[in-house]
Enzyme design. Structure first.
Site, PDB file in Angstrom:
ATOM      1  N   ASP A   7       0.719  -3.887   6.848  1.00  0.00           N
ATOM      2  CA  ASP A   7       1.288  -3.184   5.867  1.00  0.00           C
ATOM      3  C   ASP A   7       0.081  -3.401   5.004  1.00  0.00           C
ATOM      4  O   ASP A   7       0.116  -4.459   4.380  1.00  0.00           O
ATOM      5  CB  ASP A   7       2.629  -3.955   5.367  1.00  0.00           C
ATOM      6  CG  ASP A   7       3.139  -3.352   4.263  1.00  0.00           C
ATOM      7  OD1 ASP A   7       3.044  -2.214   3.989  1.00  0.00           O
ATOM      8  OD2 ASP A   7       3.348  -3.970   3.055  1.00  0.00           O
ATOM      9  N   GLU A  70       0.819   1.093   8.739  1.00  0.00           N
ATOM     10  CA  GLU A  70       1.608   2.104   7.844  1.00  0.00           C
ATOM     11  C   GLU A  70       0.606   3.233   7.312  1.00  0.00           C
ATOM     12  O   GLU A  70      -0.301   2.561   6.687  1.00  0.00           O
ATOM     13  CB  GLU A  70       2.437   1.316   6.767  1.00  0.00           C
ATOM     14  CG  GLU A  70       3.280   2.293   5.792  1.00  0.00           C
ATOM     15  CD  GLU A  70       4.148   1.548   4.861  1.00  0.00           C
ATOM     16  OE1 GLU A  70       4.635   2.167   4.212  1.00  0.00           O
ATOM     17  OE2 GLU A  70       4.237   0.308   4.901  1.00  0.00           O
ATOM     18  N   ASP A 142       5.976  -8.330   2.425  1.00  0.00           N
ATOM     19  CA  ASP A 142       4.853  -7.459   2.902  1.00  0.00           C
ATOM     20  C   ASP A 142       4.830  -7.977   4.259  1.00  0.00           C
ATOM     21  O   ASP A 142       4.411  -7.307   5.099  1.00  0.00           O
ATOM     22  CB  ASP A 142       3.266  -8.225   2.332  1.00  0.00           C
ATOM     23  CG  ASP A 142       3.423  -7.652   0.906  1.00  0.00           C
ATOM     24  OD1 ASP A 142       3.471  -6.386   0.611  1.00  0.00           O
ATOM     25  OD2 ASP A 142       3.378  -8.575   0.000  1.00  0.00           O
TER      26      ASP A 142
END
EC number: 3.1.21.10
Length: 157
Positions: A7, A70, A142
């Site tokens: 992430d 991501e 996260d």
């Protein structure tokens, strides 16, 4: 198969490592999760170097077969641009280690885990907890998000 979910962020990069026995088609198991954090007092370039260095250490430690990151499609602020730059550092470092990499936008991650592309963060984290058979949500957020990215890669294989 070992999957590394990432992430991206400039201040904090979430990571989650999953292990799956492909022969048995087992459910993924969490091996590790956490964050790579950078010093806000440093310049952007130095922070990017920190991210690359710490990611290299993770790659050497966990030796993933696949990485999932991501992906962002829009830029709303200068802060978002820094996140996209940090994402580029992740992609470059993974390429240097010759790790196959897949990318997923947030809506696809939400859809894969919670069944709706408009699911909120809590719904996605609950799905991560359920899929990995955890007793509580992974922390920090996260890291939970990175596990969601990794699970998406497993579901989409």
């Amino acid at each position: 198969m070992r999957i590394l979910g990432l992430d991206p962020g400039l201040a904090r990069v979430g990571y989650g490592v999953l292990e799956v026995d492909e022969q048995r088609r087992n459910q993924p198991e969490m091996v590790d999760c956490g964050i790579i954090s950078t010093d806000a007092g440093r310049g952007e370039g130095e922070r990017m170097v920190e991210i690359a260095r710490d990611l290299r250490q993770l790659l050497r430690l966990h030796r993933p077969d696949l990485a999932a990151v991501e992906k962002f499609f829009f830029y709303r602020s200068s802060n978002t641009i820094a996140v996209v730059q940090a994402r580029g550092v992740l992609i470059m470092t993974l390429a240097r280690f010759q790790i196959p990499t897949v990318e997923y936008p947030p809506m696809q991650i939400k859809l894969a885990l919670a069944g709706s592309g408009h699911a909120d963060k809590g719904e996605v984290q609950d799905a991560v907890m359920r899929e990995l058979r955890l007793n509580e949500r992974p922390k920090p957020d996260d890291a939970a998000d990175a596990l969601a990215v990794g699970l998406t890669a497993w579901f989409q294989r």
